[in-house]
Design a protein around this motif. Sequence first.
Motif, PDB file in Angstrom:
ATOM      1  N   ASP A  68       0.811  -1.220   0.000  1.00 43.55           N
ATOM      2  CA  ASP A  68       0.000   0.000   0.000  1.00 43.55           C
ATOM      3  C   ASP A  68       0.843   1.268   0.000  1.00 43.55           C
ATOM      4  O   ASP A  68       0.325   2.368   0.248  1.00 43.55           O
ATOM      5  N   ASN A  69       2.142   1.126  -0.222  1.00 46.56           N
ATOM      6  CA  ASN A  69       3.099   2.257  -0.298  1.00 46.56           C
ATOM      7  C   ASN A  69       3.207   3.062   0.992  1.00 46.56           C
ATOM      8  O   ASN A  69       3.610   4.221   0.971  1.00 46.56           O
ATOM      9  N   ILE A  70       2.875   2.462   2.109  1.00 51.11           N
ATOM     10  CA  ILE A  70       2.994   3.144   3.404  1.00 51.11           C
ATOM     11  C   ILE A  70       4.458   3.458   3.691  1.00 51.11           C
ATOM     12  O   ILE A  70       4.776   4.482   4.294  1.00 51.11           O
ATOM     13  N   TYR A  71       5.362   2.600   3.197  1.00 51.20           N
ATOM     14  CA  TYR A  71       6.795   2.794   3.413  1.00 51.20           C
ATOM     15  C   TYR A  71       7.293   4.131   2.859  1.00 51.20           C
ATOM     16  O   TYR A  71       8.322   4.640   3.291  1.00 51.20           O
ATOM     17  N   LYS A  72       6.559   4.719   1.927  1.00 55.24           N
ATOM     18  CA  LYS A  72       6.953   6.010   1.350  1.00 55.24           C
ATOM     19  C   LYS A  72       6.651   7.174   2.294  1.00 55.24           C
ATOM     20  O   LYS A  72       7.225   8.243   2.145  1.00 55.24           O
ATOM     21  N   GLU A  73       5.732   6.953   3.258  1.00 53.45           N
ATOM     22  CA  GLU A  73       5.307   8.032   4.151  1.00 53.45           C
ATOM     23  C   GLU A  73       5.751   7.844   5.596  1.00 53.45           C
ATOM     24  O   GLU A  73       5.917   8.815   6.326  1.00 53.45           O
ATOM     25  N   LYS A  74       5.888   6.580   6.033  1.00 47.09           N
ATOM     26  CA  LYS A  74       6.202   6.280   7.434  1.00 47.09           C
ATOM     27  C   LYS A  74       7.324   5.273   7.505  1.00 47.09           C
ATOM     28  O   LYS A  74       7.379   4.355   6.685  1.00 47.09           O
ATOM     29  N   ASP A  75       8.158   5.410   8.533  1.00 47.11           N
ATOM     30  CA  ASP A  75       9.128   4.345   8.740  1.00 47.11           C
ATOM     31  C   ASP A  75       8.421   3.176   9.416  1.00 47.11           C
ATOM     32  O   ASP A  75       7.310   3.307   9.925  1.00 47.11           O
ATOM     33  N   TRP A  76       9.089   2.010   9.401  1.00 40.51           N
ATOM     34  CA  TRP A  76       8.468   0.793   9.914  1.00 40.51           C
ATOM     35  C   TRP A  76       8.058   0.930  11.373  1.00 40.51           C
ATOM     36  O   TRP A  76       6.985   0.500  11.779  1.00 40.51           O
ATOM     37  N   LYS A  77       8.917   1.549  12.162  1.00 42.01           N
ATOM     38  CA  LYS A  77       8.630   1.662  13.606  1.00 42.01           C
ATOM     39  C   LYS A  77       7.335   2.443  13.838  1.00 42.01           C
ATOM     40  O   LYS A  77       6.466   2.022  14.604  1.00 42.01           O
TER      41      LYS A  77
END
Length: 171
Positions: A156-165
Motif C-alpha cells: 500500500d506504499n505506506i513505506y513512502k510516508e512512514k518508517d516501519w517503527k
Amino acid sequence: MKSFLYTFFIVSMLNIFTTNAQEVTWLSWEEAAKLAETDKNPKKIFIDVYTDWCGWCKKMDKDTFQDATVAAYMEKNFYMVKLDGEGKEPIEFKGKTFKFIPSGRNGYHEFAAALMQGKLSYPTTIFLDEKMNMLSPIPGYQKAEPFLNIAKYFGDNIYKEKDWKAYSEGK
C-alpha cells in the motif's frame, strides 16, 4: 424429497466455500520479471526464498500463504515468486547472470544470496518495487497476521510516508 433438498443444499454450500478459497499464483523469477517489464500497470514483486529441507518454509507455505486473506491481498498486489535458495538454474537480473555456488553440504544460489544481502536464512521474504528495486528482505517465519501487516506496509506504499517503527507501533 426433503432428503434430496437437504443434500443439494449441503453440496451447494460446500461449493460456495471451496470456490471462495483464494490461492496464490506462484511465478518463476523469469515470468515475474517479464510481467514487471511488460505490464501497463506493473505490480511489486514478492519473493519467497526457501529450501526443500526447511521446515519453517513449509510451515509458512501452509499457515501463511494459504490463509485466504493473505492470499487474496498478495495475489492482488504482487507478482509472487518462489525461489529455491539452492536452485541450480542460472538467473538473469539487471544484466548479470547469477549461478549456483557449490559450498558445504548444499551450496547456494548467488541470486538468493544477493537478495538476502549475504545472510543465508530460510525462509526469507523479499519485497521489490515495481521497477525491481529492493524494498526489504524479511528473514524468518511469519504468521499470517504479522505477515499481512508487513505486506501492506510495502503493497500500500505506506513505506513512502512512514518508517516501519511508526507504522508498526500504530497497529
